[in-house]
Design a protein around this motif. Structure first.
Motif, short mmCIF file in Angstrom:
data_model
loop_
_atom_site.label_atom_id
_atom_site.label_comp_id
_atom_site.label_asym_id
_atom_site.label_seq_id
_atom_site.Cartn_x
_atom_site.Cartn_y
_atom_site.Cartn_z
N SER A 235 0.84 -1.20 0.00
CA SER A 235 0.00 0.00 0.00
C SER A 235 0.87 1.25 0.00
O SER A 235 2.07 1.18 0.32
CB SER A 235 -0.93 0.02 1.23
OG SER A 235 -0.24 0.54 2.34
N GLY A 236 0.24 2.36 -0.34
CA GLY A 236 0.96 3.63 -0.38
C GLY A 236 1.39 4.05 1.02
O GLY A 236 2.50 4.56 1.21
N SER B 19 0.82 9.76 5.96
CA SER B 19 1.83 8.67 5.98
C SER B 19 3.24 9.25 6.03
O SER B 19 4.14 8.67 6.64
CB SER B 19 1.67 7.76 4.76
OG SER B 19 1.60 8.53 3.57
N GLU C 227 4.50 15.84 -1.99
CA GLU C 227 3.60 15.21 -2.96
C GLU C 227 3.77 15.96 -4.28
O GLU C 227 4.17 17.14 -4.26
CB GLU C 227 2.14 15.35 -2.50
CG GLU C 227 1.83 14.61 -1.22
CD GLU C 227 0.36 14.74 -0.77
OE1 GLU C 227 -0.54 14.79 -1.62
OE2 GLU C 227 0.13 14.78 0.44
N ALA D 207 1.17 9.79 -5.56
CA ALA D 207 -0.08 9.03 -5.39
C ALA D 207 -1.20 9.54 -6.31
O ALA D 207 -1.87 8.76 -6.97
CB ALA D 207 -0.53 9.08 -3.93
N MET E 25 7.78 7.80 -5.24
CA MET E 25 6.77 6.83 -4.81
C MET E 25 5.46 7.15 -5.54
O MET E 25 5.17 8.30 -5.85
CB MET E 25 6.60 6.97 -3.30
CG MET E 25 5.47 6.22 -2.70
SD MET E 25 3.96 7.24 -2.73
CE MET E 25 2.86 6.21 -1.82
C1 LIG Z 1 -0.55 11.56 -1.09
C2 LIG Z 1 -0.86 10.19 -0.62
N1 LIG Z 1 0.17 9.36 -0.35
C3 LIG Z 1 -0.05 8.10 0.08
C4 LIG Z 1 -1.32 7.62 0.26
C5 LIG Z 1 -1.54 6.22 0.75
O1 LIG Z 1 -1.84 5.39 -0.32
P1 LIG Z 1 -2.69 4.05 -0.13
O2 LIG Z 1 -4.12 4.44 -0.11
O3 LIG Z 1 -2.32 3.22 -1.33
O4 LIG Z 1 -2.24 3.42 1.13
C6 LIG Z 1 -2.42 8.43 -0.03
C7 LIG Z 1 -3.80 7.91 0.14
O5 LIG Z 1 -4.76 8.58 0.31
C8 LIG Z 1 -2.18 9.75 -0.48
O6 LIG Z 1 -3.20 10.58 -0.73
#
Ligand SMILES: Cc1ncc(COP(=O)(O)O)c(C=O)c1O
Length: 387
Positions: free
Chosen positions: A98-99, A131, A173, A204, A231
């Motif tokens: 997962s992210g 995160s 981001e 993302a 990422m």
């Molecule tokens: C900018 C950003 N990074 C990471 C994530 C986490 O990703 P994931 O939903 O795949 O865990 C999100 C999820 O909302 C996000 O908006």
């Protein structure tokens, strides 16, 4: 024993910050106009991706059975990582479940004070995702927040630390998930070169939609002179789940040996990786959908601004309607839900205090008529002073 948790929930309730899970409703699949999810290209339902996932289940089974460190039972991870590295123009790539897991484990691994021989300094956009915040907290780095997208402020801070010989990192981001604006990557690249910092980009909300063939904003810039990690997730425009890290070969090796969320977690299911690979290869063919989404975004922003709404600095398919008042946000979300229009109400701490908003996530499957339907309801809300 449960009292502190109960007290916390009471406090949330009293301050309108209580979160409730939405209830599944069958009509979601009929007349609902849904702006509340991140399936920006509609790939979560794409027949070719579904077929690939089903094939993978039939051949390799449902689960991955173990961490990738212990064994691997299918070929998709290697194929996907090779393709990602090619398209992101990096030496290597690594797939995560997962992210959130990728951001948390990778950032904590590269910011490890023991490995770096001291406390790193991290310059982080103020509106970065939770995160990233969690990873920075966990790593106990020196954490320097710069004003959202403000490269002048970032430069001032970098200048202040110019004589500090500790390792430095810039983290941002590329498309911001709650604001729909984009990081000034050219400036960040120039600052990273000048002040010799590492750059960590979270794509993302950009993956699938921006950059060369939709492979992210970072592809518009040559990063070879700057140490970097990029990422991105498969959970938004790519319609599935999981995340990639695109990086150098040495960093991939390091992460395989150091990133806790990679080592101590069961690998993603074969069907998830097979679907991710199919989606990754599909997005390069989706220019038409990207152009349509761009034009929907432009029209919607125009309609909302003409109506006098505050949409912040959005320039993408993500459009906030910033109302500030948390109660109004939740009331409107509820009201629109009754009209079969789904939209996310976002409150602090997900966004800064006084920045509560409705968040619109446009999708390539939306039409101009959908925007008009929304605006009709919105105007009624205004006329009836529901907020
Ligand atoms: C900018 C950003 N990074 C990471 C994530 C986490 O990703 P994931 O939903 O795949 O865990 C999100 C999820 O909302 C996000 O908006």
């Amino acid at each position: 024993m449960y009292t502190p948790y109960q007290d916390y929930i009471h406090t949330l309730n009293n301050t309108l910050k209580y979160r409730k899970l939405p209830i599944f409703r069958q009509e979601k699949f009929s007349s609902v106009l849904d702006f509340s999810n991140n399936d920006y290209l509609g790939l979560s339902q794409h027949p070719k991706i579904l077929k690939e996932a089903i094939n993978a289940i039939q051949i390799y089974g449902m689960g991955a059975k173990s961490s990738r460190i212990s064994s691997i039972y299918h070929p998709f991870c290697d194929q996907l990582e090779t393709q990602i590295a090619l398209d992101k123009k990096t030496e290597a790539a690594l797939f995560f479940s997962s992210g959130f897991q990728a951001n948390f484990s990778v950032l904590s691994a590269i910011l490890d004070r023991g490995i770096l021989g001291g406390c790193p300094v991290v310059f982080s956009d103020r509106l970065n995702h939770a995160s990233i915040y969690q990873a920075l907290l966990f790593s106990q780095c020196e954490w320097v927040r710069y004003r959202h997208l403000d490269t002048k402020h970032l430069q001032c801070l970098l200048e202040k630390y110019a004589k500090d010989s500790r390792p430095k990192f810039i983290v941002t981001e590329t498309v911001f998930g709650m604001d729909g604006d984009t990081a000034p990557l050219k400036d960040i690249h120039a600052l990273a070169l000048k002040y010799k910092t590492f750059v960590y980009l979270d794509e993302a909300h950009a993956t699938g939609l921006f950059g060369i063939n939709g492979y992210g904003c970072s592809t518009l810039q040559d990063w070879s002179q700057v140490p970097h990690i990029i990422m991105g997730t498969f959970s938004k425009a790519l319609g599935g789940s999981g995340a990639y890290i695109a990086c150098s070969k040495i960093l991939k090796e390091y992460l395989i040996n150091k990133a806790q969320g990679f080592i101590y977690s069961t690998a993603p299911s074969p069907c998830v990786v097979a679907a991710a690979l199919r989606a990754w290869n599909l997005i390069k063919t989706m220019n038409k959908e990207r152009l349509h989404l761009k034009s929907l975004g432009e029209s919607f922003r125009k309609m909302l601004t003409e109506q006098g709404e505050d949409i912040g600095s959005s320039t993408t398919h993500i459009i906030p309607i910033i109302l500030k008042n948390e109660e109004s946000v939740m009331e409107i979300q509820h009201y629109l839900g009754f009209k079969h229009i789904y939209i996310s109400g976002i409150r602090p701490p997900t966004v800064p205090p006084n920045q509560a908003r409705l968040r619109i996530g446009l999708k390539a499957l939306h039409t101009q008529e959908d925007l008009l339907r929304f605006m009709q309801e919105w105007k009624k809300l205004r006329e009836n002073r529901i907020y």
